[in-house]
Design a protein around this motif. Structure first.
Motif, PDB file in Angstrom:
ATOM      1  N   CYS A   1      80.583 -17.614   5.913  1.00  0.00           N
ATOM      2  CA  CYS A   1      79.614 -17.865   4.848  1.00  0.00           C
ATOM      3  C   CYS A   1      80.212 -17.536   3.698  1.00  0.00           C
ATOM      4  O   CYS A   1      80.077 -18.259   2.851  1.00  0.00           O
ATOM      5  CB  CYS A   1      78.215 -17.244   5.266  1.00  0.00           C
ATOM      6  SG  CYS A   1      77.279 -17.991   6.229  1.00  0.00           S
ATOM      7  N   GLY A   2      80.506 -16.224   3.552  1.00  0.00           N
ATOM      8  CA  GLY A   2      81.230 -16.042   2.337  1.00  0.00           C
ATOM      9  C   GLY A   2      82.408 -16.462   1.671  1.00  0.00           C
ATOM     10  O   GLY A   2      82.443 -17.160   0.486  1.00  0.00           O
TER      11      GLY A   2
ATOM     12  N   SER B   1      73.409 -16.023   0.283  1.00  0.00           N
ATOM     13  CA  SER B   1      72.177 -15.378   0.955  1.00  0.00           C
ATOM     14  C   SER B   1      72.169 -15.390   2.537  1.00  0.00           C
ATOM     15  O   SER B   1      71.808 -14.770   3.124  1.00  0.00           O
ATOM     16  CB  SER B   1      70.998 -16.232   0.525  1.00  0.00           C
ATOM     17  OG  SER B   1      70.693 -16.162  -0.908  1.00  0.00           O
ATOM     18  N   ALA B   2      73.067 -16.560   2.939  1.00  0.00           N
ATOM     19  CA  ALA B   2      73.076 -16.859   4.352  1.00  0.00           C
ATOM     20  C   ALA B   2      73.974 -15.687   4.933  1.00  0.00           C
ATOM     21  O   ALA B   2      73.788 -15.164   5.918  1.00  0.00           O
ATOM     22  CB  ALA B   2      73.655 -18.178   4.903  1.00  0.00           C
ATOM     23  N   ARG B   3      75.058 -15.218   4.301  1.00  0.00           N
ATOM     24  CA  ARG B   3      75.868 -14.290   4.641  1.00  0.00           C
ATOM     25  C   ARG B   3      75.050 -12.899   4.778  1.00  0.00           C
ATOM     26  O   ARG B   3      75.032 -12.137   5.646  1.00  0.00           O
ATOM     27  CB  ARG B   3      77.080 -13.863   3.518  1.00  0.00           C
ATOM     28  CG  ARG B   3      77.977 -12.804   3.927  1.00  0.00           C
ATOM     29  CD  ARG B   3      79.073 -12.723   2.865  1.00  0.00           C
ATOM     30  NE  ARG B   3      78.496 -12.327   1.711  1.00  0.00           N
ATOM     31  CZ  ARG B   3      79.153 -12.059   0.541  1.00  0.00           C
ATOM     32  NH1 ARG B   3      80.494 -12.187   0.639  1.00  0.00           N
ATOM     33  NH2 ARG B   3      78.677 -11.951  -0.442  1.00  0.00           N
ATOM     34  N   GLU B   4      74.330 -12.703   3.693  1.00  0.00           N
ATOM     35  CA  GLU B   4      73.685 -11.474   3.721  1.00  0.00           C
ATOM     36  C   GLU B   4      72.463 -11.516   5.002  1.00  0.00           C
ATOM     37  O   GLU B   4      72.555 -10.371   5.569  1.00  0.00           O
ATOM     38  CB  GLU B   4      72.867 -11.421   2.514  1.00  0.00           C
ATOM     39  CG  GLU B   4      71.827 -10.154   2.034  1.00  0.00           C
ATOM     40  CD  GLU B   4      72.845  -8.961   1.929  1.00  0.00           C
ATOM     41  OE1 GLU B   4      72.465  -7.764   2.072  1.00  0.00           O
ATOM     42  OE2 GLU B   4      74.144  -9.180   1.683  1.00  0.00           O
ATOM     43  N   VAL B   5      71.842 -12.481   5.131  1.00  0.00           N
ATOM     44  CA  VAL B   5      70.954 -12.482   6.368  1.00  0.00           C
ATOM     45  C   VAL B   5      71.685 -12.137   7.575  1.00  0.00           C
ATOM     46  O   VAL B   5      70.987 -11.523   8.835  1.00  0.00           O
ATOM     47  CB  VAL B   5      69.724 -13.465   6.309  1.00  0.00           C
ATOM     48  CG1 VAL B   5      69.003 -13.654   5.018  1.00  0.00           C
ATOM     49  CG2 VAL B   5      70.506 -14.877   6.697  1.00  0.00           C
ATOM     50  N   LEU B   6      72.743 -12.950   7.861  1.00  0.00           N
ATOM     51  CA  LEU B   6      73.395 -12.680   9.217  1.00  0.00           C
ATOM     52  C   LEU B   6      73.974 -10.882   9.236  1.00  0.00           C
ATOM     53  O   LEU B   6      73.899 -10.718  10.191  1.00  0.00           O
ATOM     54  CB  LEU B   6      74.794 -13.555   9.245  1.00  0.00           C
ATOM     55  CG  LEU B   6      74.560 -14.969   9.130  1.00  0.00           C
ATOM     56  CD1 LEU B   6      75.859 -15.705   8.786  1.00  0.00           C
ATOM     57  CD2 LEU B   6      74.224 -15.188  10.595  1.00  0.00           C
ATOM     58  N   LEU B   7      74.116 -10.546   7.945  1.00  0.00           N
ATOM     59  CA  LEU B   7      74.526  -8.993   8.396  1.00  0.00           C
ATOM     60  C   LEU B   7      73.333  -8.292   8.209  1.00  0.00           C
ATOM     61  O   LEU B   7      73.271  -7.268   8.894  1.00  0.00           O
ATOM     62  CB  LEU B   7      75.399  -8.421   7.036  1.00  0.00           C
ATOM     63  CG  LEU B   7      76.800  -9.406   6.476  1.00  0.00           C
ATOM     64  CD1 LEU B   7      77.249  -9.042   5.446  1.00  0.00           C
ATOM     65  CD2 LEU B   7      77.758  -9.299   7.831  1.00  0.00           C
TER      66      LEU B   7
END
Length: 216
Positions: free
Chosen positions: A20-21, A134-140
């Motif tokens: 994502c990042g 934001s998608a990267r953050e919620v995956l983590l």
């Protein structure tokens, strides 16, 4: 066994977050290439896409390992199966950034966009990058509340995409069919990029709660 599953799931989510990042970085560069008619940046995005594909393949392998070796059931099975779908979403985000870069390369040395739509695409690019992060953050974090908020961020992208059509349909449009096709395709690439980020958020909500968010 439980400890091994948690560790492997964490590594899997880290890989997805990395994709994502990287997709966000790729879209930021692709947007710059598009707006500035910068061939070097466009080529950079195209070359770096190979790494995104390698990471996507690794994520698929990690998901299969979780499925085969951990034999998950109930909630864990839901998480792993949704993980396969997330792999497809994040991989597609990278591919859409690649498409933008290829348009910039195809039109070089000319600019692909008429000047009056540059502002739309600059903002769509900014929103796409924000959504990817934001998608990267919620995956983590695996935070379902944070994941649900991604859909609200997408509203601005949808508004911009709709407004683009008012420009294209204006009787004063004077840039011809080729430019109209480019603008239409590019607008779709950004919209779909955002849609896949939203899908990631929705899948994280499902993984965490077992409830499929209402699309409305």
């Amino acid at each position: 066994m439980r400890t091994a599953y948690i560790q492997q799931m964490g590594a899997f989510n880290d890989t997805l977050g990395d994709i994502c990042g990287r997709s966000g970085v790729a879209m930021e560069k692709a947007t710059n290439a598009l707006l500035q008619a910068d061939l070097a940046i466009a080529e950079e995005v195209i070359t770096e896409h190979d790494e995104i594909r390698k990471l996507s393949k690794r994520a698929e392998e990690e998901a299969f390992t979780l499925l085969a070796l951990q034999a998950p059931v109930a909630g864990d099975l839901r998480v792993v199966v949704s993980g396969f779908q997330i792999v497809a979403d994040v991989d597609r985000m990278g591919a859409l950034a690649l498409h933008v870069a290829k348009v910039a390369r195809r039109r070089h040395p000319k600019r692909a966009l008429p000047e009056e739509v540059n502002g739309y695409f600059a903002e769509m690019g900014r929103l796409a990058v924000e959504l990817a992060y934001s998608a990267r953050e919620v995956l983590l974090t695996q935070d379902p509340h944070q994941a649900a908020e991604i859909e609200e961020q997408d509203d601005a992208m949808d508004d911009l995409h709709r407004h683009l059509f008012t420009v294209l349909m204006d009787r004063d449009w004077k840039h011809g069919v080729a430019a109209a096709v480019d603008v239409t395709l590019l607008g779709r690439y950004y919209e779909r990029f955002a849609d896949h980020a939203v899908a990631v958020g929705r899948r994280v909500v499902f993984q965490s709660t077992g409830v499929v968010p209402d699309e409305n």
